[in-house]
Design an enzyme around this catalytic site. Structure first.
Site, PDB file in Angstrom:
ATOM      1  N   TYR A  33       0.821  -1.219   0.000  1.00  0.00           N
ATOM      2  CA  TYR A  33       0.000   0.000   0.000  1.00  0.00           C
ATOM      3  C   TYR A  33       0.852   1.264   0.000  1.00  0.00           C
ATOM      4  CZ  TYR A  33      -4.596  -2.136   0.752  1.00  0.00           C
ATOM      5  OH  TYR A  33      -5.774  -2.816   0.607  1.00  0.00           O
ATOM      6  N   LYS A  35       4.053 -15.486   2.917  1.00  0.00           N
ATOM      7  CA  LYS A  35       4.269 -16.225   1.673  1.00  0.00           C
ATOM      8  C   LYS A  35       5.772 -16.467   1.584  1.00  0.00           C
ATOM      9  CE  LYS A  35       2.882 -18.022  -2.234  1.00  0.00           C
ATOM     10  NZ  LYS A  35       2.026 -19.224  -2.330  1.00  0.00           N
ATOM     11  N   ASP A  83      -1.942 -18.650   1.023  1.00  0.00           N
ATOM     12  CA  ASP A  83      -2.916 -19.387   0.198  1.00  0.00           C
ATOM     13  C   ASP A  83      -3.578 -20.497   1.010  1.00  0.00           C
ATOM     14  OD1 ASP A  83      -0.409 -20.583   0.286  1.00  0.00           O
ATOM     15  OD2 ASP A  83      -0.451 -21.320  -1.780  1.00  0.00           O
ATOM     16  N   ASP A 142      -5.928  -7.415   4.210  1.00  0.00           N
ATOM     17  CA  ASP A 142      -7.080  -6.812   3.532  1.00  0.00           C
ATOM     18  C   ASP A 142      -7.952  -7.920   2.959  1.00  0.00           C
ATOM     19  OD1 ASP A 142      -8.693  -4.781   2.293  1.00  0.00           O
ATOM     20  OD2 ASP A 142      -7.657  -5.179   0.403  1.00  0.00           O
ATOM     21  N   ASP A 181     -11.717  -9.701   4.625  1.00  0.00           N
ATOM     22  CA  ASP A 181     -12.996  -9.758   3.900  1.00  0.00           C
ATOM     23  C   ASP A 181     -13.507 -11.198   3.867  1.00  0.00           C
ATOM     24  OD1 ASP A 181     -13.078  -7.047   3.292  1.00  0.00           O
ATOM     25  OD2 ASP A 181     -13.559  -7.382   1.180  1.00  0.00           O
TER      26      ASP A 181
END
Ligand code: IPM
Ligand code: MG
Length: 364
Positions: free
Chosen positions: A142, A193, A225, A249, A253
């Site tokens: 970001y 990751k 993942d 983020d 959700d």
């Protein structure tokens, strides 16, 4: 009398409908607990853009700096889709996070027993879900440099964002993760990751080092993942999750679906000096499709106000009253459209606010 200054930034879309309900809750708490709240509003997002030409109204940042805490609604919407990148409504929120150094975003996702059937996932999967996603909020993709778009003479282009973290940034969010896990069920999943990204390798190294200071917390490293899959496969496996900005983020959700509706999920963004400054916002966005109709669920905003009481004002018992008032109103069968099902009573935004305010008042 103690008086708290609260900056109120409703923003756009349903942010303008749910934020006033959160304000009313704090007023009810003020009356009950014998403390004062002073609210001052400022424009942010598309509303600020339309009125002042930028996504954060002049004076808004100073107001937030001078306040004990910030109640935030939501920003953005299709109306501003064509706006230049640096003026987009979302930039107002990102600027607040960065300027106020709100590096830790706490997003609890709890499956309320009476809403199990509101989730599109099977009861056997979501029942008992109670987790907390802690998202790093001021680093990573970001904000990383360099970033930008290069345009080539042949009409092609190349765009860059950078995922960068310093060990200091990782360490402070990791500590937040361990501290929160310690107050919950003492299990922390650090999501990265590391099989591909060097940033994640540093992340893992720092989190592992910090873990030595928290021997009572069980730490596991999970690849992002795999975490995305496990969240919808066995969400009850998780207690506290700590992860970097973009992963957080996306995963938060996803976690929202476990709670039945985005309309139920509050969040706190903490940081600043002393770690007390906080911005409190519902996880849902502006929901342009239902904005202006009075049907939005104010519970996420109201639970955000409860988090404000708990984290910025150290008023845990008052926060408990608000949480309990929400539970009682749900137990009585009242539902906004997003969580409504056969046999429950459909109410609008203000009516839901009225019901919860009255339960809060009764609790004192
Ligand atoms: C969120 C939102 C924001 C984000 C947007 C509005 C910039 O999706 O708070 O999760 O990406 O952080
Ligand atoms: Mg998001």
């Amino acid at each position: 009398m103690t008086t708290y200054r609260i900056a109120v930034l409703p923003g756009d879309g349903i942010g303008q409908e749910v934020t006033p309900e959160a304000v009313r809750i704090l007023q009810a708490v003020g009356k009950g607990a014998g403390v004062g709240f002073e609210f001052e509003e400022a424009l942010v997002g598309g509303a600020a853009l339309d009125a002042t030409g930028g996504p954060l109204a002049p004076g808004a940042l100073e107001l937030c700096r001078a306040s004990h805490a910030i109640l935030f609604g939501a920003v953005g919407g299709p109306r501003w889709d064509e706006v230049a990148h640096e003026k987009r409504p979302e930039r107002g929120l990102l600027a607040l996070r960065k300027e106020l150094d709100l590096y830790a975003n706490l997003r609890p996702a709890k499956c309320f027993p009476m809403l199990v059937d509101a989730s599109p996932l099977k009861r056997s999967v979501v029942e008992g879900t109670d987790l907390m996603v802690i998202r790093e909020l001021t680093g990573g993709l970001y904000f990383g440099e360099p970033r930008g778009v290069e345009r080539f003479a042949d009409g092609g282009a190349r765009a860059i964002n950078t995922m960068a973290y310093t060990s200091r940034e990782i360490e402070r969010i990791a500590r937040m993760g361990f501290e929160v896990a310690r107050k919950r069920r003492k299990r922390l999943a650090s999501v990265d990751k590391a099989n591909v990204l060097v940033v994640s390798q540093l992340w893992r190294e720092v989190v592992t080092r910090v873990a030595k200071d928290y021997p009572d917390v069980a730490l596991e490293h999970v690849l992002v993942d795999n975490c995305a899959m496990a969240l919808v496969h066995k969400p009850t496996h998780f207690d506290t999750i700590v992860t970097e900005n973009t992963f957080g983020d996306i995963l938060s959700d996803e976690a929202a679906i476990l709670a039945g509706s985005m309309g139920m999920l509050p969040s706190a963004s903490l940081g600043g000096t002393g770690g007390k400054k906080g911005l409190y916002e519902p996880v849902h966005g502006t929901a342009p499709d239902i904005a202006g109709q009075g049907v939005a669920n104010p519970i996420a905003a109201i639970l955000s106000a409860a988090m404000l009481l708990r984290y910025s004002l150290d008023r845990g018992p008052d926060a408990d009253r608000v949480d309990a008032a929400v539970l009682r109103v749900l137990e009585q069968g009242h539902r906004t459209r997003d969580i409504h099902s056969a046999g429950t009573k459909l109410v609008g935004t203000v009516e839901m606010g009225d019901l919860i305010v009255s339960e809060v008042e009764k609790s004192y």
